[in-house]
Write an enzyme that holds these catalytic residues in place. Structure first.
Site, mmCIF file in Angstrom:
data_model
loop_
_atom_site.group_PDB
_atom_site.id
_atom_site.type_symbol
_atom_site.label_atom_id
_atom_site.label_comp_id
_atom_site.label_asym_id
_atom_site.label_seq_id
_atom_site.Cartn_x
_atom_site.Cartn_y
_atom_site.Cartn_z
ATOM 1 N N SER A 19 0.648 -0.978 0.108
ATOM 2 C CA SER A 19 -0.205 -0.137 0.073
ATOM 3 C C SER A 19 0.804 1.325 0.005
ATOM 4 O O SER A 19 1.932 1.306 0.568
ATOM 5 C CB SER A 19 -0.894 -0.194 1.259
ATOM 6 N N LYS A 70 -13.216 -4.764 3.087
ATOM 7 C CA LYS A 70 -14.110 -3.561 2.790
ATOM 8 C C LYS A 70 -15.659 -3.858 2.874
ATOM 9 O O LYS A 70 -16.272 -3.048 3.347
ATOM 10 C CB LYS A 70 -14.002 -3.328 1.240
ATOM 11 N N ASP A 106 -13.844 6.298 -1.795
ATOM 12 C CA ASP A 106 -13.485 5.940 -3.280
ATOM 13 C C ASP A 106 -14.385 6.829 -4.270
ATOM 14 O O ASP A 106 -13.680 7.343 -5.315
ATOM 15 C CB ASP A 106 -13.520 4.445 -3.531
ATOM 16 N N GLY A 130 -15.723 -3.899 -15.986
ATOM 17 C CA GLY A 130 -15.629 -4.352 -14.614
ATOM 18 C C GLY A 130 -16.586 -4.087 -13.665
ATOM 19 O O GLY A 130 -17.440 -3.234 -13.834
ATOM 20 N N ALA A 131 -17.077 -5.198 -12.782
ATOM 21 C CA ALA A 131 -17.789 -5.126 -11.999
ATOM 22 C C ALA A 131 -17.695 -5.500 -10.395
ATOM 23 O O ALA A 131 -18.272 -5.963 -9.570
ATOM 24 C CB ALA A 131 -19.346 -5.925 -12.459
ATOM 25 N N GLY A 132 -16.619 -5.119 -9.976
ATOM 26 C CA GLY A 132 -16.215 -5.413 -8.677
ATOM 27 C C GLY A 132 -16.229 -4.506 -7.886
ATOM 28 O O GLY A 132 -17.016 -3.471 -8.105
ATOM 29 N N GLY A 133 -15.351 -4.532 -6.607
ATOM 30 C CA GLY A 133 -15.502 -3.465 -5.747
ATOM 31 C C GLY A 133 -15.309 -1.946 -6.173
ATOM 32 O O GLY A 133 -16.049 -1.096 -6.064
ATOM 33 N N GLY A 248 -4.713 5.629 -12.229
ATOM 34 C CA GLY A 248 -5.695 5.472 -10.933
ATOM 35 C C GLY A 248 -4.951 6.365 -9.794
ATOM 36 O O GLY A 248 -5.588 6.268 -8.668
#
Ligand code: ATR
Length: 285
Positions: A19, A70, A106, A130-133, A248
């Site tokens: 991170s 999360k 976010d 995409g369809a994730g978090g 990003g």
């Protein structure tokens, strides 16, 4: 270094190694003259409940939460913001006198990144991959900003579930064929990659794109939530077509800036956060 009176912020993660948040936040605390210290905690799922209990201690300002916690952390906090409830995930916890508030910064981070890039999506066609978090936060931000959304995912049912969860905020068309995906890409004012395709990790070749280059539109903007590498193949090919691009890192910095503000009630200097994050990324490359 932290002392007995230093306020604490933790990152709940598993694993916690890569991170950028500790360097980014510690640089911002130093710059603001705030005696606080941000530390990554590697918390396996079975220790999550206990770790959250420790966030109630008076010296703790709060925490960030990331993979894989999360969603599972949600029942352990006392209150949720509307964004956290809608997105179905918490990335920030604030300790207010032992009461834990669950936020999701976010979406605000993504929205601010787009604003910084001068992209206005109101009434515009936007394609989300995409369809994730991460997609859930991006979709929430885009629908709130008045975009018309198309959504494509390797596993179409996850895209349908995501679209269904946000119907109250606006219409999202789920694309289930390559032809529909290519048409939507051609017509998009903004294309957003929220998948991990193109990310450098674990020896996997990152030089892949989630979209063939020939379906990129002739004008518009492409954003990728990936920031390792700094320029994914998708962004490189978009730049070669003279499209606007953004990786990003701005979303990461601005979600962090919003979390910092919630913990300390002061906005950080985001320039300091960008410089700290870039120093780590440059040292890696
Ligand atoms: P995050 O929280 O970062 O969004 P995630 O919830 O695991 O992570 O979501 C990852 C996204 O990347 C998903 O949309 C996933 O597609 P599936 O729902 O089909 O799993 C997408 N993804 C990951 N690897 C992919 C690949 N090789 N090709 C296409 N999509 C991929």
């Amino acid at each position: 270094m932290p002392t007995e009176t230093t306020r604490r912020v933790y990152l709940l993660a598993h694993p916690a190694g890569h991170s950028l948040s500790p360097v980014m936040h510690n640089a911002a605390f130093r710059d603001a003259g705030i005696d606080a210290y941000y530390e990554a905690w590697d918390i396996p799922p079975e220790q999550l409940a206990h770790a959250v209990t420790r966030l109630r201690e008076p010296r703790v300002l709060g925490a960030n939460v990331t993979i894989p916690h999360k969603q599972t952390v949600m029942p352990h906090v006392d209150e949720l913001t509307e964004a956290a409830r809608h997105i179905g995930a918490i990335n920030t916890i604030v300790n207010r006198g032992g009461n834990l508030l669950g936020h999701n910064t976010d979406a605000a981070g993504y929205w601010r990144a787009l604003e910084q890039a001068g992209v206005n999506v109101r009434g515009q066609n936007v394609l989300v991959l995409g369809a994730g978090g991460a997609a859930r936060a991006v979709v929430y931000a885009l629908l709130q900003a008045g975009a018309t959304l198309s959504l494509s995912n390797r596993t179409p049912q996850k895209a349908r579930d995501l679209a269904a969860a946000f119907t109250a905020l606006g219409e999202t068309t789920v694309l289930t064929s390559q032809a529909a995906l290519h048409d939507a890409a051609k017509q998009a004012a903004l294309i957003v990659n929220t998948t991990s395709v193109g990310m450098a990790h674990g020896g996997v070749d990152p030089d892949v794109s989630p979209l063939p280059v020939d379906v990129l539109p002739d004008a518009g903007f492409v954003s990728d939530i990936v920031y390792r590498p700094a320029q994914t193949r998708l962004l490189r090919e978009a730049a070669q077509k003279s499209l606007g691009t953004q990786n990003g890192l701005p979303m990461l910095v601005y979600q962090g800036a919003e979390s910092f503000r919630l913990w300390t009630l002061e906005p950080p200097d985001t320039g300091v956060m960008f410089r700290a994050a870039n120093a780590v990324l440059e040292a890696e490359s």
